[in-house]
Design an enzyme around this catalytic site. Structure first.
Site, PDB file in Angstrom:
ATOM      1  N   GLY A 336       3.143  -2.341  22.836  1.00 55.55           N
ATOM      2  CA  GLY A 336       1.872  -2.861  22.361  1.00 55.55           C
ATOM      3  C   GLY A 336       1.044  -1.829  21.623  1.00 55.55           C
ATOM      4  O   GLY A 336       0.316  -2.150  20.670  1.00 55.55           O
ATOM      5  N   GLU A 359       6.447   2.322  -8.697  1.00 53.40           N
ATOM      6  CA  GLU A 359       7.387   3.148  -9.461  1.00 53.40           C
ATOM      7  C   GLU A 359       8.810   2.604  -9.418  1.00 53.40           C
ATOM      8  O   GLU A 359       9.783   3.356  -9.344  1.00 53.40           O
ATOM      9  CB  GLU A 359       7.325   4.616  -9.005  1.00 53.40           C
ATOM     10  CG  GLU A 359       6.025   5.288  -9.394  1.00 53.40           C
ATOM     11  CD  GLU A 359       6.030   6.785  -9.173  1.00 53.40           C
ATOM     12  OE1 GLU A 359       7.059   7.418  -9.464  1.00 53.40           O
ATOM     13  OE2 GLU A 359       5.000   7.305  -8.715  1.00 53.40           O
TER      14      GLU A 359
END
Length: 381
Positions: A336, A359
C-alpha cells in the site's frame, strides 16, 4: 547506496569516473528540491546547476557519456533536476552542433552558466513522431523570415529565454522543406496559449506564432536542413533519455532493496521469500542490461560514429520500457505504501511514463530499429 561497479566498465575513462563521484556529492548536498512551484523550482535548478558547473557539459563539444552519467545521477536524486539539465542540452543542442560562431557566442555562455533557459520547439498538434508532417511555416521575405503556426508539448514553454524552432520553408516536400531557427523569447506575435499539466509536473506549453519576425541570421544550418538538424540533435540526446530512465530504475531498485530487507513477514524479512527474490533478480537484470545498451550507444557516438541511430533507439526503447517494469515491481514490493502520495516509488511511477513517449515513442523506436537492421542486412546480402 546504488551500485557503482558499472563505472569500471571499459566504456568510461577516468575523467568520467571522477565526474560521477563529484556529481554524486553535489547531488547529495543540493537535491531534491521542493516541487510545489514547478516554474520556480526549474529556474532555481538551472541556476544551481549552472553555479555548480554542470551545465558546461550541455553546450559546445558534447560528450555523450558525460551527458548520460549526469542525467542518470540527477534522475536518481530528483526527476525535475534531470529535466532541468536535459533541456539545457536539448534546447541548445542544435546551436552546439550546427550554430554559427555568432549564434554560439550569443547563447551558449548564458545557457551553460544557467543565466538563460532553453527550449526545443519541434512537436506540433498534428505532428509528433512524424516530424516531416510539420505544418508551421517560416516565409522568406528576403531580409527576414516570418513564422506562423503552433507548437505543443514544448518543455520549458513559457519559461525559456531562447527557443530552437523548426518550421516549413518549402525547399522540398516533407522532411526536405524544414528549417531550424534560433528565437529569443519576447518577440511580438509569440505567445503561450496553454500550460499543460501532466502526471509528473513539468513546465510544458502550447505555443503560438503569429507573424513572428526573425532576421536571416536566426537560421540554423542551411535552408531546408532542419530535419537533419533535428535528427542530429536527437541522435545525441536520445541516449541520454535512456540514461535518465536508468537513473529512475536504479533508485527504484535501491528503494525495493531497502524495503524487502527491513520489512518483516511471518517473523522473517521479505527478502527471504523466493517470489520476492525473483522480483529482485529481474530488476537487477533489467538495470544492468539497460546500462550496457545505454553506455554502448554513448561510447559509440563519442568514439566517432557519425550516426548511432540504431544503438540509441535500442537504448531508449529497452531502458525506458524496462525501467517502467522495474519501478512497477518496486511499487508492488512496497504494498500500500507504494501508491501513497509522497513515497519515492510513487513519484518514480509517475516520472517514468513520459520517457516512453518523448523523443520518439517506444513503438517508433521499434520501427527505427527494424528499418536499420533490415537496411544493414540488405547492404550485405
Amino acid at each position: 547506496m546504488p551500485d557503482r561497479s558499472f563505472l569500471s566498465w571499459p566504456f568510461f575513462e577516468d575523467r568520467h569516473r571522477a565526474l560521477a563521484q563529484q556529481l554524486e556529492e553535489w547531488a547529495q548536498d543540493h537535491l531534491p528540491v521542493p516541487h510545489d512551484d514547478v516554474d520556480a523550482a526549474c529556474r532555481g535548478l538551472v541556476a544551481a546547476l549552472g553555479k555548480g558547473g554542470w551545465l558546461v557539459h550541455t553546450g559546445g563539444t558534447l560528450d555523450v557519456r558525460t551527458l548520460c552519467l549526469i542525467r542518470e545521477t540527477l534522475a536518481r536524486h530528483d526527476g525535475l533536476a534531470d529535466f532541468a539539465f536535459a533541456m539545457q542540452g536539448l534546447g541548445t543542442g542544435a546551436i552546439s552542433l550546427f550554430g554559427t560562431p555568432a549564434q554560439q557566442k550569443e547563447w551558449l555562455p548564458k545557457t551553460r552558466a544557467g543565466s538563460a533557459i532553453s527550449a526545443f520547439a519541434l512537436t506540433e498538434p498534428r505532428s509528433g513522431s512524424d516530424v516531416a508532417n510539420s505544418t508551421m511555416t517560416a516565409t522568406d521575405y528576403g531580409d527576414r523570415y516570418v513564422l506562423n503556426g503552433e507548437k505543443t508539448w514544448i518543455s520549458n514553454g513559457g519559461l525559456a529565454d531562447v527557443y530552437t524552432v523548426f518550421a516549413r520553408t518549402g525547399e522540398g516536400p516533407g522532411a526536405k522543406g524544414l528549417s531550424a531557427f534560433v528565437m529569443p523569447d519576447g518577440l511580438p506575435g509569440f505567445e503561450v496559449v496553454e500550460r499543460l499539466d501532466t502526471i509528473a509536473p513539468h513546465p510544458l506549453a502550447t505555443l503560438r506564432f503569429t507573424d513572428v519576425e526573425l532576421p536571416k541570421t536566426a537560421l540554423l544550418g542551411r535552408p531546408g536542413g532542419g530535419f537533419a538538424v533535428a535528427m542530429g540533435v536527437l541522435d545525441v540526446f536520445r541516449s541520454t533519455v535512456a540514461a535518465a530512465a536508468l537513473g529512475f530504475a536504479r533508485r527504484a531498485l535501491d528503494e525495493a532493496l531497502a524495503r524487502v530487507t527491513t520489512r518483516q513477514v511471518g517473523g522473517a524479512p521479505l527478502a527471504d521469500l523466493q517470489m520476492v527474490q525473483g522480483h529482485i533478480a529481474d530488476m537487477a537484470l533489467d538495470v544492468d542490461a539497460a546500462a550496457l545498451l545505454t553506455y554502448r550507444a554513448a561510447w559509440a557516438k563519442d568514439s566517432g560514429a557519425p550516426r548511432v541511430t540504431r544503438e540509441a533507439a535500442m537504448a531508449k526503447l529497452f531502458s525506458t520500457d524496462q525501467a517502467q517494469q522495474v519501478i512497477d515491481r518496486a511499487v508492488q514490493l512496497h504494498g500500500g505504501d507504494g501508491v501513497r502520495h509522497g513515497q519515492m516509488v510513487e513519484s518514480l511511477y509517475r516520472e517514468i511514463r513520459a520517457l516512453r513517449i518523448y523523443e520518439g515513442a517506444s513503438d517508433v523506436q521499434r520501427v527505427v530499429i527494424a528499418r536499420q537492421t533490415l537496411a544493414a542486412y540488405m547492404e550485405t546480402a
